[in-house]
Scaffold this active site. Sequence first.
Site, PDB file in Angstrom:
ATOM      1  CD  GLU A  27      -2.876   1.039   2.435  1.00 42.91           C
ATOM      2  OE1 GLU A  27      -2.901   0.001   3.136  1.00 42.91           O
ATOM      3  OE2 GLU A  27      -3.706   1.962   2.560  1.00 42.91           O
ATOM      4  CG  ASN A  72      -7.773   2.205   5.342  1.00 45.92           C
ATOM      5  OD1 ASN A  72      -8.589   1.344   5.025  1.00 45.92           O
ATOM      6  ND2 ASN A  72      -7.325   2.339   6.580  1.00 45.92           N
ATOM      7  CG  ASN A 172      -9.352  -1.474   1.426  1.00 47.83           C
ATOM      8  OD1 ASN A 172      -8.940  -2.622   1.540  1.00 47.83           O
ATOM      9  ND2 ASN A 172      -9.218  -0.580   2.396  1.00 47.83           N
ATOM     10  CD  GLU A 173     -10.214  -2.740   5.965  1.00 49.56           C
ATOM     11  OE1 GLU A 173     -10.131  -1.634   6.538  1.00 49.56           O
ATOM     12  OE2 GLU A 173      -9.571  -3.748   6.333  1.00 49.56           O
ATOM     13  CE1 TYR A 244      -3.424  -6.265   8.689  1.00 48.20           C
ATOM     14  CE2 TYR A 244      -5.630  -5.338   8.578  1.00 48.20           C
ATOM     15  CZ  TYR A 244      -4.403  -5.585   7.991  1.00 48.20           C
ATOM     16  OH  TYR A 244      -4.144  -5.162   6.711  1.00 48.20           O
ATOM     17  CD  GLU A 292      -6.087  -4.832   3.978  1.00 52.79           C
ATOM     18  OE1 GLU A 292      -5.939  -4.499   5.178  1.00 52.79           O
ATOM     19  OE2 GLU A 292      -6.518  -4.065   3.101  1.00 52.79           O
ATOM     20  CD  GLN A 349       0.264  -2.599   3.777  1.00 52.81           C
ATOM     21  OE1 GLN A 349       1.087  -2.031   3.074  1.00 52.81           O
ATOM     22  NE2 GLN A 349      -0.829  -1.989   4.216  1.00 52.81           N
TER      23      GLN A 349
HETATM   24  O1  AHR Z   1      -3.055  -2.729   6.035  1.00 50.52           O
HETATM   25  C1  AHR Z   1      -3.301  -1.548   6.732  1.00 50.52           C
HETATM   26  C2  AHR Z   1      -4.751  -1.116   6.629  1.00 50.52           C
HETATM   27  O2  AHR Z   1      -5.562  -2.035   7.303  1.00 50.52           O
HETATM   28  C3  AHR Z   1      -5.332  -1.082   5.242  1.00 50.52           C
HETATM   29  O3  AHR Z   1      -5.079   0.135   4.605  1.00 50.52           O
HETATM   30  C4  AHR Z   1      -6.789  -1.240   5.485  1.00 50.52           C
HETATM   31  O4  AHR Z   1      -7.452  -1.873   4.411  1.00 50.52           O
HETATM   32  C5  AHR Z   1      -6.874  -2.027   6.776  1.00 50.52           C
HETATM   33  O5  AHR Z   1      -7.727  -1.449   7.673  1.00 50.52           O
END
Ligand code: AHR
Length: 499
Positions: A27, A72, A172-173, A244, A292, A349
């Site tokens: 990103e 994001n 995205n999201e 995450y 992700e 990432q």
């Molecule tokens: O990977 C970091 C961020 O985490 C990304 O930009 C977003 O898609 C997620 O919230």
Amino acid sequence: MPKATITLDPDRTAGKIDRRIFNGFLEHLGRAVYEGIYDPGNPLSDGHGFRRDVLEVMRPMRMPYVRYPGGNFVSNYDWKDGIGPADQRPVRADFAWQTSEPNTFGTDEFMDWCEAAGTAPMMAVNLGTGTAKSAAELVEYCNHSSGTYWSDLRRSNGHADPHDVKIWCLGNEMDGPWQAGHVPAAEYALRAEQAGKLMKGVDPTIETIIAGSSGNHMPEYMEWDRTALEYTWDHVDYISAHRYSRNDQDDTPWFLAEGVEIDRIIQDYRSLLGYVRAVKKSSKQVYLSFDEWNVWYKVRGTQHQKGNWVEAPHLIEEVYNLEDALVVAQYLNSFIRNTDVVKIACLAQIVNVIAPVLTNKDGVLIQSIYHPFVRYSELASGDSLTPVVTGPMYLAGDRGEVAALDVSTSYDGSNGQVTVFAVNRDSENSITTTLNVIGRTVFAAGDGWLLTGDDPNAHNDWDAPERLTPATCDVSVEDGVARVVMPPMSIVTVTLETR
Ligand code: AHR
């Protein structure tokens, strides 16, 4: 010493492992692009400005695709800012990370980098503030051969051949209030449908991914996904999931049972995909793109996530320890076991930002999570056999009693080779593990591969870059089965020859 048995049956398979579960994610965020993969002027960089040392450590990760440019970031990104002569590109204020974006690295540079890294592009389009038209124009710019405005512009920008981008994320999201252009699910579904149709109109060979929930903690988890899926079902190929993992309470036994939650999320999507398919009476299948995933909790909050409008600030540079590596291995185990549903997954990432690799101006630092990713990516191909595991349980805090071993496998029917990937989540006990394959005899095994340690918080740093590195372990073969001792808090991979 506690004992476990892993039994495999070549006739009991979850399907072929899709190598796209080893994708990465890059990103425009912090030092991921600038000072990460792209560092013109640094003596370590090549003529394109790509860091050679980074390319070198990326190649063993064998990532089939890398997702780009966000995250994001993409939800307020105009891809047209990032093409053409670099000195004429505008500097923009990035809404997502409050960073100054020079746009000197854009679509064409990313394509060149993918080629140098031996990977392929997986692109996301802006469905926050962007339009369906602009998304389709990006497909035309990338994939149309010539003779149209956008394809000819690509050619005049130095890329005669199309970039041939096969996989596209529709936003995205978009369920997240933090996302530029966040809207209710029904509104997003309309946007995704319109953009996806135009994009496939330009290039019918592409595959598209709708944005699912950004996590199972979201208030609309599964409802958002159901709404978006029901509306777009006939026109999309995948729905995305993100996660995450966090160990906020510093509770290692609890954290090491994270695989239970990962399995559960995948099961949630398996159920939803089956439900929507049933109500639609559809013969088509939509799959999961877990695009992700990683551990990320130590560096959260404003000071780590807002860049004060400078270029390439140090943002979310998580340091990864031993227990994080064990969680990463469990993600991969879960993707392999659930290969019938999970066709794509992207480690989030790849460099500097929540990443297996950190850079400074003089070199790279390999973090703990790099090791299982590389090992699994090297060995996991062929069929995913469904393992039957009998063995000890351990107490994982309020997650209760959880099996100590978390296992996945791959099998190559052409030569009888079986690879077992196993995590011992118990932080106290070694486990003597017997590996057997129904109807076949194990006649040889190479050395085992082992990542372990006494301290769950041990990590590599610039002063001790090899504190956590893989070692080998003995695997014995006797009476047609193999045996390996798995230390507490360990990842072990074993390759067996069978006939
Ligand atoms: O990977 C970091 C961020 O985490 C990304 O930009 C977003 O898609 C997620 O919230």
